[in-house]
Design a protein around this motif. Structure first.
Motif, PDB file in Angstrom:
ATOM      1  N   MET A 157       0.834  -1.202   0.000  1.00 35.73           N
ATOM      2  CA  MET A 157       0.000   0.000   0.000  1.00 35.73           C
ATOM      3  C   MET A 157       0.868   1.250   0.000  1.00 35.73           C
ATOM      4  O   MET A 157       1.815   1.343   0.745  1.00 35.73           O
ATOM      5  N   GLN A 158       0.552   2.160  -0.850  1.00 34.67           N
ATOM      6  CA  GLN A 158       1.254   3.433  -0.814  1.00 34.67           C
ATOM      7  C   GLN A 158       0.239   4.560  -0.726  1.00 34.67           C
ATOM      8  O   GLN A 158      -0.937   4.382  -0.994  1.00 34.67           O
ATOM      9  N   VAL A 159       0.722   5.713  -0.335  1.00 36.81           N
ATOM     10  CA  VAL A 159      -0.188   6.846  -0.131  1.00 36.81           C
ATOM     11  C   VAL A 159      -0.066   7.786  -1.309  1.00 36.81           C
ATOM     12  O   VAL A 159       1.043   8.173  -1.696  1.00 36.81           O
ATOM     13  N   LEU A 160      -1.181   8.098  -1.907  1.00 35.12           N
ATOM     14  CA  LEU A 160      -1.198   9.011  -3.048  1.00 35.12           C
ATOM     15  C   LEU A 160      -1.451  10.413  -2.522  1.00 35.12           C
ATOM     16  O   LEU A 160      -2.431  10.658  -1.836  1.00 35.12           O
ATOM     17  N   SER A 161      -0.541  11.320  -2.839  1.00 37.12           N
ATOM     18  CA  SER A 161      -0.670  12.657  -2.255  1.00 37.12           C
ATOM     19  C   SER A 161      -1.479  13.597  -3.127  1.00 37.12           C
ATOM     20  O   SER A 161      -1.835  14.684  -2.683  1.00 37.12           O
ATOM     21  N   ASN A 162      -1.749  13.197  -4.373  1.00 37.94           N
ATOM     22  CA  ASN A 162      -2.567  14.052  -5.225  1.00 37.94           C
ATOM     23  C   ASN A 162      -4.040  13.814  -4.931  1.00 37.94           C
ATOM     24  O   ASN A 162      -4.464  12.690  -4.715  1.00 37.94           O
ATOM     25  N   THR A 163      -4.808  14.874  -4.969  1.00 35.72           N
ATOM     26  CA  THR A 163      -6.247  14.687  -4.864  1.00 35.72           C
ATOM     27  C   THR A 163      -6.797  14.415  -6.248  1.00 35.72           C
ATOM     28  O   THR A 163      -6.143  14.639  -7.267  1.00 35.72           O
ATOM     29  N   VAL A 164      -8.019  13.917  -6.274  1.00 36.68           N
ATOM     30  CA  VAL A 164      -8.632  13.620  -7.565  1.00 36.68           C
ATOM     31  C   VAL A 164      -8.978  14.917  -8.295  1.00 36.68           C
ATOM     32  O   VAL A 164      -9.111  14.932  -9.517  1.00 36.68           O
ATOM     33  N   LEU A 174      -6.654  13.271 -28.529  1.00 38.19           N
ATOM     34  CA  LEU A 174      -6.318  13.999 -27.296  1.00 38.19           C
ATOM     35  C   LEU A 174      -7.483  13.998 -26.326  1.00 38.19           C
ATOM     36  O   LEU A 174      -7.311  13.766 -25.116  1.00 38.19           O
ATOM     37  N   MET A 175      -8.694  14.219 -26.853  1.00 38.85           N
ATOM     38  CA  MET A 175      -9.875  14.203 -25.982  1.00 38.85           C
ATOM     39  C   MET A 175     -10.062  12.817 -25.371  1.00 38.85           C
ATOM     40  O   MET A 175     -10.335  12.685 -24.171  1.00 38.85           O
ATOM     41  N   LEU A 176      -9.918  11.775 -26.201  1.00 39.73           N
ATOM     42  CA  LEU A 176     -10.062  10.411 -25.678  1.00 39.73           C
ATOM     43  C   LEU A 176      -9.047  10.139 -24.575  1.00 39.73           C
ATOM     44  O   LEU A 176      -9.356   9.502 -23.563  1.00 39.73           O
ATOM     45  N   ASN A 177      -7.830  10.665 -24.746  1.00 39.74           N
ATOM     46  CA  ASN A 177      -6.813  10.430 -23.731  1.00 39.74           C
ATOM     47  C   ASN A 177      -7.108  11.161 -22.445  1.00 39.74           C
ATOM     48  O   ASN A 177      -6.808  10.652 -21.359  1.00 39.74           O
ATOM     49  N   ALA A 178      -7.682  12.370 -22.566  1.00 40.27           N
ATOM     50  CA  ALA A 178      -8.064  13.088 -21.350  1.00 40.27           C
ATOM     51  C   ALA A 178      -9.082  12.283 -20.557  1.00 40.27           C
ATOM     52  O   ALA A 178      -8.976  12.131 -19.332  1.00 40.27           O
ATOM     53  N   ILE A 179     -10.059  11.720 -21.270  1.00 38.59           N
ATOM     54  CA  ILE A 179     -11.089  10.939 -20.588  1.00 38.59           C
ATOM     55  C   ILE A 179     -10.505   9.652 -20.008  1.00 38.59           C
ATOM     56  O   ILE A 179     -10.865   9.228 -18.910  1.00 38.59           O
ATOM     57  N   ASN A 180      -9.570   9.031 -20.744  1.00 35.12           N
ATOM     58  CA  ASN A 180      -8.914   7.836 -20.220  1.00 35.12           C
ATOM     59  C   ASN A 180      -8.201   8.134 -18.906  1.00 35.12           C
ATOM     60  O   ASN A 180      -8.294   7.360 -17.946  1.00 35.12           O
ATOM     61  N   LEU A 181      -7.473   9.243 -18.893  1.00 36.66           N
ATOM     62  CA  LEU A 181      -6.741   9.610 -17.680  1.00 36.66           C
ATOM     63  C   LEU A 181      -7.697   9.809 -16.515  1.00 36.66           C
ATOM     64  O   LEU A 181      -7.439   9.355 -15.391  1.00 36.66           O
ATOM     65  N   LEU A 182      -8.818  10.457 -16.802  1.00 35.66           N
ATOM     66  CA  LEU A 182      -9.783  10.703 -15.728  1.00 35.66           C
ATOM     67  C   LEU A 182     -10.403   9.393 -15.234  1.00 35.66           C
ATOM     68  O   LEU A 182     -10.581   9.212 -14.020  1.00 35.66           O
ATOM     69  N   LEU A 183     -10.679   8.470 -16.164  1.00 32.57           N
ATOM     70  CA  LEU A 183     -11.232   7.178 -15.752  1.00 32.57           C
ATOM     71  C   LEU A 183     -10.249   6.417 -14.871  1.00 32.57           C
ATOM     72  O   LEU A 183     -10.642   5.819 -13.860  1.00 32.57           O
ATOM     73  N   VAL A 184      -8.978   6.440 -15.237  1.00 35.41           N
ATOM     74  CA  VAL A 184      -7.988   5.734 -14.424  1.00 35.41           C
ATOM     75  C   VAL A 184      -7.889   6.381 -13.049  1.00 35.41           C
ATOM     76  O   VAL A 184      -7.826   5.686 -12.025  1.00 35.41           O
ATOM     77  N   ALA A 185      -7.904   7.719 -13.018  1.00 36.02           N
ATOM     78  CA  ALA A 185      -7.806   8.400 -11.731  1.00 36.02           C
ATOM     79  C   ALA A 185      -8.986   8.035 -10.836  1.00 36.02           C
ATOM     80  O   ALA A 185      -8.810   7.702  -9.653  1.00 36.02           O
ATOM     81  N   PHE A 186     -10.184   8.066 -11.406  1.00 33.49           N
ATOM     82  CA  PHE A 186     -11.351   7.722 -10.587  1.00 33.49           C
ATOM     83  C   PHE A 186     -11.309   6.268 -10.144  1.00 33.49           C
ATOM     84  O   PHE A 186     -11.691   5.945  -9.017  1.00 33.49           O
ATOM     85  N   SER A 187     -10.850   5.380 -11.042  1.00 30.99           N
ATOM     86  CA  SER A 187     -10.813   3.966 -10.662  1.00 30.99           C
ATOM     87  C   SER A 187      -9.830   3.752  -9.517  1.00 30.99           C
ATOM     88  O   SER A 187     -10.083   2.952  -8.615  1.00 30.99           O
ATOM     89  N   VAL A 188      -8.714   4.487  -9.533  1.00 31.85           N
ATOM     90  CA  VAL A 188      -7.738   4.329  -8.444  1.00 31.85           C
ATOM     91  C   VAL A 188      -8.294   4.911  -7.154  1.00 31.85           C
ATOM     92  O   VAL A 188      -8.173   4.305  -6.086  1.00 31.85           O
ATOM     93  N   PHE A 189      -8.945   6.070  -7.245  1.00 30.96           N
ATOM     94  CA  PHE A 189      -9.423   6.702  -6.021  1.00 30.96           C
ATOM     95  C   PHE A 189     -10.639   5.991  -5.436  1.00 30.96           C
ATOM     96  O   PHE A 189     -10.939   6.164  -4.269  1.00 30.96           O
ATOM     97  N   HIS A 190     -11.329   5.217  -6.261  1.00 34.33           N
ATOM     98  CA  HIS A 190     -12.486   4.483  -5.732  1.00 34.33           C
ATOM     99  C   HIS A 190     -12.182   3.030  -5.453  1.00 34.33           C
ATOM    100  O   HIS A 190     -13.079   2.275  -5.089  1.00 34.33           O
ATOM    101  N   ASN A 191     -10.926   2.614  -5.668  1.00 40.59           N
ATOM    102  CA  ASN A 191     -10.530   1.224  -5.464  1.00 40.59           C
ATOM    103  C   ASN A 191     -11.400   0.254  -6.252  1.00 40.59           C
ATOM    104  O   ASN A 191     -11.827  -0.772  -5.743  1.00 40.59           O
ATOM    105  N   ASP A 192     -11.688   0.616  -7.496  1.00 39.76           N
ATOM    106  CA  ASP A 192     -12.519  -0.233  -8.341  1.00 39.76           C
ATOM    107  C   ASP A 192     -11.825  -0.361  -9.688  1.00 39.76           C
ATOM    108  O   ASP A 192     -11.586   0.638 -10.364  1.00 39.76           O
ATOM    109  N   ALA A 193     -11.479  -1.580 -10.065  1.00 40.59           N
ATOM    110  CA  ALA A 193     -10.673  -1.768 -11.271  1.00 40.59           C
ATOM    111  C   ALA A 193     -11.490  -1.718 -12.551  1.00 40.59           C
ATOM    112  O   ALA A 193     -10.921  -1.798 -13.632  1.00 40.59           O
ATOM    113  N   SER A 194     -12.818  -1.593 -12.457  1.00 39.69           N
ATOM    114  CA  SER A 194     -13.636  -1.585 -13.667  1.00 39.69           C
ATOM    115  C   SER A 194     -13.301  -0.405 -14.573  1.00 39.69           C
ATOM    116  O   SER A 194     -13.361  -0.525 -15.795  1.00 39.69           O
ATOM    117  N   GLY A 195     -12.925   0.722 -13.960  1.00 39.87           N
ATOM    118  CA  GLY A 195     -12.581   1.893 -14.758  1.00 39.87           C
ATOM    119  C   GLY A 195     -11.403   1.609 -15.668  1.00 39.87           C
ATOM    120  O   GLY A 195     -11.374   2.056 -16.813  1.00 39.87           O
TER     121      GLY A 195
END
Lengths: 167, 104
Positions: B1-8, B41-62
């Motif tokens: 486990m590591q601590v992520l210092s960035n907020t979503v 570029l737009m698709l990549n922005a959304i991909n990044l946001l999906l990964v961020a939300f999936s990490v912050f919610h501890n749900d790998a579906s994203g």
């Protein structure tokens, strides 16, 4: 440390994305887009998404960008072809994009601040974990995507042919 | 486990900026190839946001969804560039101002 890396990667990705938009030469745009993709891959590493980091590099920087470069070189487009038209549509487009950005940032600003540090599962983005989920919960979309690829391939070949009469 | 210092919220701001840059590219540029790149570029922005939300919610579906988005984007680029080559063969340019057959 984490914050600093995030800041540097964000600056690189935003600057490279702006350079993609404003480069006159399409080849430079492709190269800056590759830089953008690598910085986004760095963001994936920061978020512990190892599998997506690799797939992103392979698919985007390795396949899609090669396709773009191939088409640019094939059609001999590596020269500036800007029509000297009126600036009004460009100004309107830039203003619209800026307004969209303001709206999005205003929506983000209204959100509650999530807690600054949160323990995250470092193993979540691994190949093993994602593979388990992909082949159990998302098996049907995975199989359907193969049909999507097949249809896309057939469509690209049909479009790329000169004409369908002579073989 | 590591601590992520960035907020979503940081990821939200970054993805919003990247998405807006992509929208601006679609609206401002006249070259079809660069419009395609802006869509990526737009698709990549959304991909990044999906990964961020999936990490912050501890749900790998994203992250699985990001995988599918990458697959669909690859197929889309293939077909789109085939269409672009056809357009170039028929009109001799990749400027969207030359696509005025359906105009009044």
């Amino acid at each position: 440390m984490d914050q600093l890396v995030f800041l540097i990667l964000s600056i690189i990705s935003i600057g490279a994305a702006l350079a993609v938009i404003f480069s006159k030469n399409p080849v430079y745009s492709v190269l800056f887009l590759i830089l953008t993709f690598f910085s986004i891959a760095g963001h994936y590493v920061l978020l512990n998404a190892q599998f997506l980091f690799i797939v992103h590099i392979i698919v985007y920087a390795g396949a899609i960008m090669v396709l773009f470069l191939f088409v640019i070189m094939l059609l001999n487009l590596n020269k500036t072809s800007e029509t000297g038209k009126t600036m009004l549509p460009k100004i309107a487009g830039a203003i619209s994009g800026g307004l969209l950005l303001i709206v999005l940032l205003g929506a983000v600003k209204g959100l509650n601040q999530s807690e600054a540090s949160q323990a995250i599962n470092a193993d979540m983005g691994s190949v093993k974990n994602l593979g388990k989920i992909l082949f159990s919960e998302y098996l049907l979309p995975f199989e359907v995507s193969s049909a999507l690829f097949l249809s896309a391939m057939i469509g690209a070949v049909m479009l790329g042919k000169k004409n369908l009469k002579d073989h | 486990m590591q601590v992520l210092s960035n907020t979503v919220n940081n990821y939200l701001v970054l993805a919003s900026i990247l998405f807006a840059i992509g929208v601006m590219g679609v609206l401002v540029r006249r070259n079809i190839i660069i419009i395609f790149m802006s869509i990526e570029l737009m698709l990549n922005a959304i991909n990044l946001l999906l990964v961020a939300f999936s990490v912050f919610h501890n749900d790998a579906s994203g992250q699985v969804f990001v995988f599918f988005i990458m697959a669909v984007a690859a197929a889309e680029v293939t077909v789109g560039l085939a269409i672009l080559v056809m357009i170039y063969r028929n009109t001799g340019s990749v400027d969207i101002n030359s696509l005025n057959k359906l105009k009044w």
